[in-house]
Design a protein around this motif. Sequence first.
Motif, PDB file in Angstrom:
ATOM      1  N   THR A 184     -80.582  35.947  43.097  1.00 55.23           N
ATOM      2  CA  THR A 184     -80.538  35.736  41.816  1.00 55.23           C
ATOM      3  C   THR A 184     -80.161  34.223  41.736  1.00 55.23           C
ATOM      4  OG1 THR A 184     -78.232  36.481  41.575  1.00 55.23           O
ATOM      5  CG2 THR A 184     -79.745  37.996  41.483  1.00 55.23           C
ATOM      6  N   GLY A 185     -80.483  33.587  40.471  1.00 58.43           N
ATOM      7  CA  GLY A 185     -80.335  32.184  40.026  1.00 58.43           C
ATOM      8  C   GLY A 185     -80.476  32.083  38.506  1.00 58.43           C
ATOM      9  N   SER A 186     -80.112  30.857  37.963  1.00 57.03           N
ATOM     10  CA  SER A 186     -80.445  30.535  36.796  1.00 57.03           C
ATOM     11  C   SER A 186     -82.005  30.523  36.699  1.00 57.03           C
ATOM     12  CB  SER A 186     -79.638  29.197  36.358  1.00 57.03           C
ATOM     13  OG  SER A 186     -80.423  28.293  36.866  1.00 57.03           O
ATOM     14  N   CYS A 187     -82.317  30.860  35.228  1.00 60.44           N
ATOM     15  CA  CYS A 187     -83.441  30.488  35.076  1.00 60.44           C
ATOM     16  C   CYS A 187     -84.313  29.064  35.232  1.00 60.44           C
ATOM     17  CB  CYS A 187     -83.865  30.991  33.481  1.00 60.44           C
ATOM     18  SG  CYS A 187     -85.536  30.470  33.114  1.00 60.44           S
ATOM     19  N   THR A 188     -83.438  28.150  34.942  1.00 60.50           N
ATOM     20  CA  THR A 188     -83.930  26.790  35.188  1.00 60.50           C
ATOM     21  C   THR A 188     -83.651  26.320  36.551  1.00 60.50           C
ATOM     22  OG1 THR A 188     -81.702  25.848  34.774  1.00 60.50           O
ATOM     23  CG2 THR A 188     -83.398  26.173  32.719  1.00 60.50           C
ATOM     24  N   SER A 189     -83.090  27.047  37.620  1.00 59.53           N
ATOM     25  CA  SER A 189     -82.678  26.851  38.824  1.00 59.53           C
ATOM     26  C   SER A 189     -81.423  25.646  38.817  1.00 59.53           C
ATOM     27  CB  SER A 189     -83.666  26.192  39.581  1.00 59.53           C
ATOM     28  OG  SER A 189     -84.925  27.110  39.658  1.00 59.53           O
ATOM     29  N   ASP A 191     -76.686  26.031  34.388  1.00 61.82           N
ATOM     30  CA  ASP A 191     -77.385  26.606  33.474  1.00 61.82           C
ATOM     31  C   ASP A 191     -77.091  28.418  33.597  1.00 61.82           C
ATOM     32  OD1 ASP A 191     -78.214  24.576  32.246  1.00 61.82           O
ATOM     33  OD2 ASP A 191     -80.330  24.736  33.222  1.00 61.82           O
ATOM     34  N   ALA A 192     -76.311  28.731  34.479  1.00 61.34           N
ATOM     35  CA  ALA A 192     -75.985  30.101  34.548  1.00 61.34           C
ATOM     36  C   ALA A 192     -74.448  30.357  34.969  1.00 61.34           C
ATOM     37  CB  ALA A 192     -77.019  30.702  35.661  1.00 61.34           C
ATOM     38  N   PRO A 193     -73.789  31.382  34.529  1.00 57.71           N
ATOM     39  CA  PRO A 193     -72.419  31.692  34.948  1.00 57.71           C
ATOM     40  C   PRO A 193     -72.275  32.111  36.400  1.00 57.71           C
ATOM     41  CG  PRO A 193     -73.266  33.268  33.167  1.00 57.71           C
ATOM     42  CD  PRO A 193     -74.593  32.508  33.559  1.00 57.71           C
ATOM     43  N   CYS A 194     -71.285  31.604  36.941  1.00 55.43           N
ATOM     44  CA  CYS A 194     -70.811  31.660  38.444  1.00 55.43           C
ATOM     45  C   CYS A 194     -71.310  33.251  38.930  1.00 55.43           C
ATOM     46  CB  CYS A 194     -69.672  31.376  38.836  1.00 55.43           C
ATOM     47  SG  CYS A 194     -69.300  29.648  38.789  1.00 55.43           S
ATOM     48  N   ASP A 195     -71.046  34.174  38.120  1.00 54.88           N
ATOM     49  CA  ASP A 195     -71.346  35.688  38.694  1.00 54.88           C
ATOM     50  C   ASP A 195     -72.791  35.965  38.435  1.00 54.88           C
ATOM     51  OD1 ASP A 195     -71.610  35.636  35.633  1.00 54.88           O
ATOM     52  OD2 ASP A 195     -70.890  37.577  35.396  1.00 54.88           O
ATOM     53  N   VAL A 196     -73.554  35.249  38.025  1.00 51.11           N
ATOM     54  CA  VAL A 196     -75.201  35.184  38.154  1.00 51.11           C
ATOM     55  C   VAL A 196     -75.801  34.445  39.316  1.00 51.11           C
ATOM     56  CG1 VAL A 196     -77.214  34.965  36.752  1.00 51.11           C
ATOM     57  CG2 VAL A 196     -75.138  35.811  35.626  1.00 51.11           C
ATOM     58  N   ARG A 197     -75.387  33.444  39.243  1.00 50.49           N
ATOM     59  CA  ARG A 197     -76.343  32.554  40.278  1.00 50.49           C
ATOM     60  C   ARG A 197     -75.859  32.751  41.763  1.00 50.49           C
ATOM     61  NH1 ARG A 197     -73.066  28.385  37.431  1.00 50.49           N
ATOM     62  NH2 ARG A 197     -71.596  27.594  38.955  1.00 50.49           N
ATOM     63  N   GLY A 198     -76.741  32.557  42.811  1.00 46.08           N
ATOM     64  CA  GLY A 198     -76.346  32.663  44.182  1.00 46.08           C
ATOM     65  C   GLY A 198     -76.107  33.636  44.946  1.00 46.08           C
ATOM     66  N   LYS A 199     -76.474  34.810  44.278  1.00 45.63           N
ATOM     67  CA  LYS A 199     -76.037  36.161  44.746  1.00 45.63           C
ATOM     68  C   LYS A 199     -77.096  36.832  45.481  1.00 45.63           C
ATOM     69  CE  LYS A 199     -72.306  37.702  42.073  1.00 45.63           C
ATOM     70  NZ  LYS A 199     -71.661  38.834  41.264  1.00 45.63           N
ATOM     71  N   ARG A 228     -82.825  34.348  36.885  1.00 51.22           N
ATOM     72  CA  ARG A 228     -84.146  34.610  37.626  1.00 51.22           C
ATOM     73  C   ARG A 228     -83.827  35.304  38.900  1.00 51.22           C
ATOM     74  NH1 ARG A 228     -88.477  30.544  38.511  1.00 51.22           N
ATOM     75  NH2 ARG A 228     -87.292  29.326  36.662  1.00 51.22           N
ATOM     76  N   LEU A 229     -84.626  36.372  39.357  1.00 53.58           N
ATOM     77  CA  LEU A 229     -84.749  36.900  40.591  1.00 53.58           C
ATOM     78  C   LEU A 229     -85.636  36.042  41.358  1.00 53.58           C
ATOM     79  CD1 LEU A 229     -83.701  40.347  41.662  1.00 53.58           C
ATOM     80  CD2 LEU A 229     -86.139  39.520  42.649  1.00 53.58           C
ATOM     81  N   THR A 230     -84.767  35.083  42.074  1.00 55.83           N
ATOM     82  CA  THR A 230     -85.346  34.088  42.803  1.00 55.83           C
ATOM     83  C   THR A 230     -86.533  34.355  43.981  1.00 55.83           C
ATOM     84  OG1 THR A 230     -83.464  33.516  44.293  1.00 55.83           O
ATOM     85  CG2 THR A 230     -83.684  32.404  42.034  1.00 55.83           C
ATOM     86  N   SER A 231     -86.150  35.492  44.734  1.00 49.19           N
ATOM     87  CA  SER A 231     -86.895  35.746  45.940  1.00 49.19           C
ATOM     88  C   SER A 231     -86.635  37.255  46.325  1.00 49.19           C
ATOM     89  CB  SER A 231     -86.773  34.771  46.972  1.00 49.19           C
ATOM     90  OG  SER A 231     -85.095  35.058  47.587  1.00 49.19           O
ATOM     91  N   LEU A 232     -87.531  37.840  47.147  1.00 53.96           N
ATOM     92  CA  LEU A 232     -87.685  39.131  47.710  1.00 53.96           C
ATOM     93  C   LEU A 232     -88.075  39.062  49.137  1.00 53.96           C
ATOM     94  CD1 LEU A 232     -89.305  41.212  45.002  1.00 53.96           C
ATOM     95  CD2 LEU A 232     -86.757  41.489  45.574  1.00 53.96           C
ATOM     96  N   THR A 233     -87.625  39.336  49.997  1.00 53.44           N
ATOM     97  CA  THR A 233     -87.843  39.393  51.344  1.00 53.44           C
ATOM     98  C   THR A 233     -87.299  40.577  52.201  1.00 53.44           C
ATOM     99  OG1 THR A 233     -88.037  37.804  53.289  1.00 53.44           O
ATOM    100  CG2 THR A 233     -85.812  37.920  52.217  1.00 53.44           C
ATOM    101  N   VAL A 234     -87.966  40.812  53.315  1.00 52.01           N
ATOM    102  CA  VAL A 234     -87.641  41.917  54.064  1.00 52.01           C
ATOM    103  C   VAL A 234     -87.088  41.296  55.492  1.00 52.01           C
ATOM    104  CG1 VAL A 234     -88.402  43.865  55.391  1.00 52.01           C
ATOM    105  CG2 VAL A 234     -89.268  43.488  53.060  1.00 52.01           C
ATOM    106  N   PHE A 235     -85.802  41.873  55.838  1.00 53.13           N
ATOM    107  CA  PHE A 235     -85.174  41.520  57.198  1.00 53.13           C
ATOM    108  C   PHE A 235     -84.540  42.635  57.598  1.00 53.13           C
ATOM    109  CE2 PHE A 235     -81.780  39.852  59.473  1.00 53.13           C
ATOM    110  CZ  PHE A 235     -82.340  39.223  60.415  1.00 53.13           C
ATOM    111  N   ASP A 236     -84.778  43.050  58.900  1.00 50.63           N
ATOM    112  CA  ASP A 236     -84.074  43.928  59.636  1.00 50.63           C
ATOM    113  C   ASP A 236     -83.614  45.297  59.013  1.00 50.63           C
ATOM    114  OD1 ASP A 236     -82.471  44.724  61.788  1.00 50.63           O
ATOM    115  OD2 ASP A 236     -80.621  44.117  60.918  1.00 50.63           O
ATOM    116  N   GLY A 237     -85.273  45.625  58.502  1.00 44.30           N
ATOM    117  CA  GLY A 237     -85.017  47.163  57.916  1.00 44.30           C
ATOM    118  C   GLY A 237     -84.733  47.120  56.052  1.00 44.30           C
ATOM    119  N   ARG A 238     -84.379  46.041  55.818  1.00 37.48           N
ATOM    120  CA  ARG A 238     -83.733  46.118  54.260  1.00 37.48           C
ATOM    121  C   ARG A 238     -84.559  45.102  53.760  1.00 37.48           C
ATOM    122  NH1 ARG A 238     -78.690  48.292  54.229  1.00 37.48           N
ATOM    123  NH2 ARG A 238     -78.475  47.467  52.459  1.00 37.48           N
ATOM    124  N   LEU A 239     -84.615  45.384  52.112  1.00 29.09           N
ATOM    125  CA  LEU A 239     -85.292  44.504  51.149  1.00 29.09           C
ATOM    126  C   LEU A 239     -84.058  43.795  50.563  1.00 29.09           C
ATOM    127  CD1 LEU A 239     -87.677  43.564  49.589  1.00 29.09           C
ATOM    128  CD2 LEU A 239     -87.018  45.471  47.968  1.00 29.09           C
TER     129      LEU A 239
END
Length: 173
Positions: free
Chosen positions: A141-146, A150-158, A126-137
């Motif tokens: 990322t996270g697991s589908c189920t939150s 349910d997601a490998p460490c290299d996927v969630r929380g980045k 899951r792409l959990t959120s999009l937000t704008v801060f300090d001129g950047r988008l």
Amino acid sequence: PAVYAFDGDSWEYVGVPIGSTQVHSLEVFRGELHAGTWPEGKVAVYRGGEDWEDCGQLGDSTEINALAVYNGKFFAGSIPRSEVWRYEGESGWSRMARFYAPAGWEPAPVDPSIPDYGERVKEWSRLTSLTVFDGRLFASTGSCTSSALDAPCDVRGKVFSMEAGKCTSYDRD
């Protein structure tokens, strides 16, 4: 899956965006309300009354979790490949980033009758959120189920970010 509008005193039913069964995100772009939906990974724009117009499906997305406006452009984040898309108007959507793409992996389609469907859905990212801060988008990322399980460490929380659209000028020869 319905959307309601609040006029300061009461809520008014304004419909179900394009037959979706869930609405996961809402954002105003160019003065119009947009909704990110499930299960076809589409974005819809509100046209008044109970009318919604389809703005297209984002690749093989199943759910649009995040919508954001950045530097005058409209962006969406999706499941199952944890992707960021940019709206190009009538020509559709352009994928800007894909954060989950294991070699040879194809996500399960939305069909609970598929054997092991529940387990296969846990593979989605899951792409959990999009937000704008300090001129950047920024995108996260996270697991589908939150669930962290349910997601490998290299996927969630980045968290990822990009910057685009800066201009400079000097008004002298």
